[in-house]
Design a protein around this motif. Sequence first.
Motif, PDB file in Angstrom:
ATOM      1  N   ARG A   1       7.338  -1.452 -13.955  1.00 41.17           N
ATOM      2  CA  ARG A   1       6.084  -1.899 -14.559  1.00 41.17           C
ATOM      3  C   ARG A   1       6.111  -1.625 -16.055  1.00 41.17           C
ATOM      4  O   ARG A   1       6.875  -0.767 -16.529  1.00 41.17           O
ATOM      5  CB  ARG A   1       4.875  -1.227 -13.915  1.00 41.17           C
ATOM      6  CG  ARG A   1       4.755   0.267 -14.111  1.00 41.17           C
ATOM      7  CD  ARG A   1       3.592   0.823 -13.302  1.00 41.17           C
ATOM      8  NE  ARG A   1       3.445   2.251 -13.427  1.00 41.17           N
ATOM      9  CZ  ARG A   1       2.617   2.835 -14.298  1.00 41.17           C
ATOM     10  NH1 ARG A   1       1.883   2.089 -15.099  1.00 41.17           N
ATOM     11  NH2 ARG A   1       2.532   4.158 -14.353  1.00 41.17           N
TER      12      ARG A   1
ATOM     13  N   GLU B   1      11.430   4.537  -9.637  1.00 41.60           N
ATOM     14  CA  GLU B   1      10.249   3.963 -10.269  1.00 41.60           C
ATOM     15  C   GLU B   1      10.496   3.967 -11.767  1.00 41.60           C
ATOM     16  O   GLU B   1      10.825   5.008 -12.349  1.00 41.60           O
ATOM     17  CB  GLU B   1       8.997   4.780  -9.945  1.00 41.60           C
ATOM     18  CG  GLU B   1       7.752   4.278 -10.659  1.00 41.60           C
ATOM     19  CD  GLU B   1       6.571   5.217 -10.553  1.00 41.60           C
ATOM     20  OE1 GLU B   1       5.565   4.995 -11.258  1.00 41.60           O
ATOM     21  OE2 GLU B   1       6.658   6.199  -9.772  1.00 41.60           O
TER      22      GLU B   1
ATOM     23  N   ARG C   1      16.742   2.221  -7.329  1.00 46.05           N
ATOM     24  CA  ARG C   1      15.750   2.717  -6.364  1.00 46.05           C
ATOM     25  C   ARG C   1      14.679   3.584  -7.024  1.00 46.05           C
ATOM     26  O   ARG C   1      13.789   4.096  -6.348  1.00 46.05           O
ATOM     27  CB  ARG C   1      16.456   3.499  -5.263  1.00 46.05           C
ATOM     28  CG  ARG C   1      17.515   2.681  -4.508  1.00 46.05           C
ATOM     29  CD  ARG C   1      18.309   3.538  -3.532  1.00 46.05           C
ATOM     30  NE  ARG C   1      17.474   4.065  -2.460  1.00 46.05           N
ATOM     31  CZ  ARG C   1      17.872   5.008  -1.607  1.00 46.05           C
ATOM     32  NH1 ARG C   1      19.104   5.513  -1.722  1.00 46.05           N
ATOM     33  NH2 ARG C   1      17.067   5.437  -0.655  1.00 46.05           N
TER      34      ARG C   1
ATOM     35  N   ASP D   1       9.351  -4.739  -7.737  1.00 45.67           N
ATOM     36  CA  ASP D   1       8.060  -4.055  -7.745  1.00 45.67           C
ATOM     37  C   ASP D   1       8.125  -2.635  -8.295  1.00 45.67           C
ATOM     38  O   ASP D   1       7.083  -2.058  -8.637  1.00 45.67           O
ATOM     39  CB  ASP D   1       7.481  -4.014  -6.321  1.00 45.67           C
ATOM     40  CG  ASP D   1       7.081  -5.385  -5.815  1.00 45.67           C
ATOM     41  OD1 ASP D   1       6.900  -6.294  -6.661  1.00 45.67           O
ATOM     42  OD2 ASP D   1       6.961  -5.546  -4.589  1.00 45.67           O
ATOM     43  N   ASN D   2       9.308  -2.045  -8.376  1.00 44.51           N
ATOM     44  CA  ASN D   2       9.419  -0.671  -8.870  1.00 44.51           C
ATOM     45  C   ASN D   2       9.488  -0.587 -10.390  1.00 44.51           C
ATOM     46  O   ASN D   2       9.672   0.500 -10.946  1.00 44.51           O
ATOM     47  CB  ASN D   2      10.633   0.041  -8.257  1.00 44.51           C
ATOM     48  CG  ASN D   2      11.939  -0.683  -8.517  1.00 44.51           C
ATOM     49  OD1 ASN D   2      12.004  -1.911  -8.410  1.00 44.51           O
ATOM     50  ND2 ASN D   2      12.992   0.060  -8.826  1.00 44.51           N
TER      51      ASN D   2
ATOM     52  N   ARG E   1      11.255   9.170 -11.150  1.00 47.46           N
ATOM     53  CA  ARG E   1      10.437   8.389 -12.077  1.00 47.46           C
ATOM     54  C   ARG E   1      11.155   8.372 -13.418  1.00 47.46           C
ATOM     55  O   ARG E   1      11.493   9.424 -13.975  1.00 47.46           O
ATOM     56  CB  ARG E   1       9.041   8.977 -12.273  1.00 47.46           C
ATOM     57  CG  ARG E   1       8.155   8.908 -11.063  1.00 47.46           C
ATOM     58  CD  ARG E   1       6.718   9.318 -11.418  1.00 47.46           C
ATOM     59  NE  ARG E   1       5.988   8.220 -12.037  1.00 47.46           N
ATOM     60  CZ  ARG E   1       5.453   8.255 -13.254  1.00 47.46           C
ATOM     61  NH1 ARG E   1       5.615   9.312 -14.022  1.00 47.46           N
ATOM     62  NH2 ARG E   1       4.775   7.222 -13.722  1.00 47.46           N
TER      63      ARG E   1
END
Length: 247
Positions: free
Chosen positions: A102, A78, A76, A99-100, A55
């Motif tokens: 935000r 987040e 790869r 999508d990873n 993350r």
Amino acid sequence: MPLTAEAMKRHRITAEFDHSAAVYDRLVAVNPGYHAQLRRSAARLRLPGGGAGLRLLDLGCGTGASTAALLRAAPRAEIVAVDASAGMLAAARAKPWPDNVRFVHARAETLADTDDTGSFDAILAAYLLRNCPDRDGVLSVMRDLLRPGGRLALHEYSVADSPAAAAVWTAVCWSVVIPLGRALSGRADLYRYLWRGVLEFDGVQRLTGRMRAVGLREVRVLPMTGWQTGITHTFLGRRAHAGEDVS
């Protein structure tokens, strides 16, 4: 309750970033090496496995240039990208992202109290700390947001220790950045603030001292190439593991 002078300054700065968000990408596009240097600072985090299982936090993401740099270094992972300027964040969100990635609207000073962020394996903060009145407080927030052993990269201008670098910075700002910013956005307040703020910001020695003072380990500074040699730097540090001596 009336706003303090410090709070008013933060709101004015944020408002200027909101105003310039629509033209910000066009302005930085004329800076040779701008995106390559962000990618270099992201790569200096040395994230393994393309970021799989990690993350990451892009703190002060602006219009997403630093987010793109972090995504390239760790496709790869987040990635949570945060900015205090709604205008800058809207410009970033309008771009295509996997999508990873935000985006979160928040201030760095209060990010630890935001429920939807959590802790991170690494943080990239590009051109952020200089805009924070409480720099030690924000560095402490970054340290606390890192997991033990997590890495921090500050991508920052710092010229206070070098009269030559300060002179180059002033020349570039008044010959290119300020006139272009005025031409594109209709006013030059943000770009004069940028020029002055960099001159007044911490020198390399003071900033690395701040990083060590909040308990970051393995603090070091790596340079950039090109005209920004001595002007833009990557400041690296690591959060200590539990029980590790931080003296």
